[in-house]
Design an enzyme around this catalytic site. Sequence first.
Site, PDB file in Angstrom:
ATOM      1  N   GLU A 138      -2.346  -2.716  -7.902  1.00 45.57           N
ATOM      2  CA  GLU A 138      -3.493  -2.901  -7.016  1.00 45.57           C
ATOM      3  C   GLU A 138      -3.884  -1.536  -6.466  1.00 45.57           C
ATOM      4  O   GLU A 138      -3.106  -0.588  -6.526  1.00 45.57           O
ATOM      5  CB  GLU A 138      -3.165  -3.869  -5.880  1.00 45.57           C
ATOM      6  CG  GLU A 138      -2.099  -3.391  -4.902  1.00 45.57           C
ATOM      7  CD  GLU A 138      -2.613  -2.495  -3.779  1.00 45.57           C
ATOM      8  OE1 GLU A 138      -3.809  -2.601  -3.417  1.00 45.57           O
ATOM      9  OE2 GLU A 138      -1.821  -1.686  -3.273  1.00 45.57           O
ATOM     10  N   HIS A 142      -5.421  -5.086  -1.285  1.00 46.55           N
ATOM     11  CA  HIS A 142      -6.115  -4.874  -0.010  1.00 46.55           C
ATOM     12  C   HIS A 142      -7.211  -5.918   0.175  1.00 46.55           C
ATOM     13  O   HIS A 142      -8.407  -5.609   0.228  1.00 46.55           O
ATOM     14  CB  HIS A 142      -6.688  -3.459   0.026  1.00 46.55           C
ATOM     15  CG  HIS A 142      -5.647  -2.393   0.154  1.00 46.55           C
ATOM     16  ND1 HIS A 142      -4.822  -2.031  -0.897  1.00 46.55           N
ATOM     17  CD2 HIS A 142      -5.281  -1.626   1.207  1.00 46.55           C
ATOM     18  CE1 HIS A 142      -4.011  -1.058  -0.492  1.00 46.55           C
ATOM     19  NE2 HIS A 142      -4.264  -0.802   0.774  1.00 46.55           N
ATOM     20  N   SER A 166       0.848  -1.195   0.000  1.00 45.80           N
ATOM     21  CA  SER A 166       0.000   0.000   0.000  1.00 45.80           C
ATOM     22  C   SER A 166       0.885   1.247   0.000  1.00 45.80           C
ATOM     23  O   SER A 166       1.655   1.451  -0.936  1.00 45.80           O
ATOM     24  CB  SER A 166      -0.954  -0.044   1.200  1.00 45.80           C
ATOM     25  OG  SER A 166      -1.949   0.944   1.086  1.00 45.80           O
TER      26      SER A 166
END
Length: 298
Positions: A201, A271, A108
Site C-alpha cells: 500500500e 491509508h 505506514s
Amino acid sequence: MNLPALQKGDAVGIVCLAKKVSPDEILAGVQLLESWGLRVIIGQSVGAEDRQFGGSDELRTADFQQMLDNPEIKAVISARGGYGTTRILDQIDFSRLQQNPKWVVGFSDITALLCHLQNLGIECLHATMPLLMGQPDTAAADESLRKALFGEPISYTVPAHPLNQLGTATAPVAGGNLILLDTIVNTASDLNYNGKILFLEDVGEYYYNIDRVLVHLRRMGRLSQLAGLVVGQFTEMQDNAVPFGKTVEEIVLEHCAGYGYPICFNFPVGHVPRNLALVVGREAALEVTPEGARLEFL
C-alpha cells in the site's frame, strides 16, 4: 506461535514512534480502546515535540523501550505514522520482547518496525492507529483491530477485480508501505520475500516512483518467488505534467505478471478509513477466484 490474545483489564501502551501527536488528537482512539475493556497507558512521547517528531530520537527510543520491557503492558500501539521510525530502530533492544512477545501495532512508517519484528520471529499487527480510530467511517478498521488483539478468527472477502490473477497460496503474510519496504533494503529490518504472501500500500506517491521502486525490487529478485501478492490501496496518487500513462494496477502487473502466483487487487488495507488489520508473520490462505478473493489467517 500465535501471540496470546488480550483479555479485558489488560494494559496497552501508546507511543509516538514517528510524527508528533497531541493527547487530544488521539482521545477518540483512547476512548475506543477503553470501551473494549483495556487500560490505556500514554507514553511520554505523546505530546512531546522535536521538530516534526514526537520528541527527540532519544525520548522516543526510551519511551518505546520501557513499553516493550514492561511485563504489565500486553500491546504497544503507535499513535500515528509520518516519519521517524527508522531513525530509532537500531537503538531498540528487542531481547525481552523475544523472551515475552507482545503485540506491536501500526502501519505506514511503522512498516519498518513490523518487518524488523518479523525477522525476529515475532508476530505483529499492520492496523489502524489511535489518531485515526473512533470515527464513523473507521468502524470496520477498528473492529478488525479488536478482533485481532482479542484472538478472534480473521478472514476477509473482497470483490473480484478484472486484473486479478487467479490462484491459491498458503504462506506467512508480510509487507506494508511500498516505499518503506524499499527504504529498508539491505538493513537489519529487510525482509526475505521468498515464499511470502506480500501486501503493498502507499499514499501520496508519484506513479513513476511506484514504477521505480517495483523495478528495483524486481531487479533484486524480490518479486519472483512470492507465494502471492495482495495489492492494497494506493491513495492520493500524483502525476507529472507529462503523465506516466499507467495505473498502479498496470504497473504492478508489468513487474509481477508471468510469475504464476495469485494477485489480488483493491484489498482494503492502507491509508483509507477501511484499513483492515493484517497479522504480519502469521500464515494465511489466499484464494483468488473469478468470484473474488479471500484471505484467511490460520
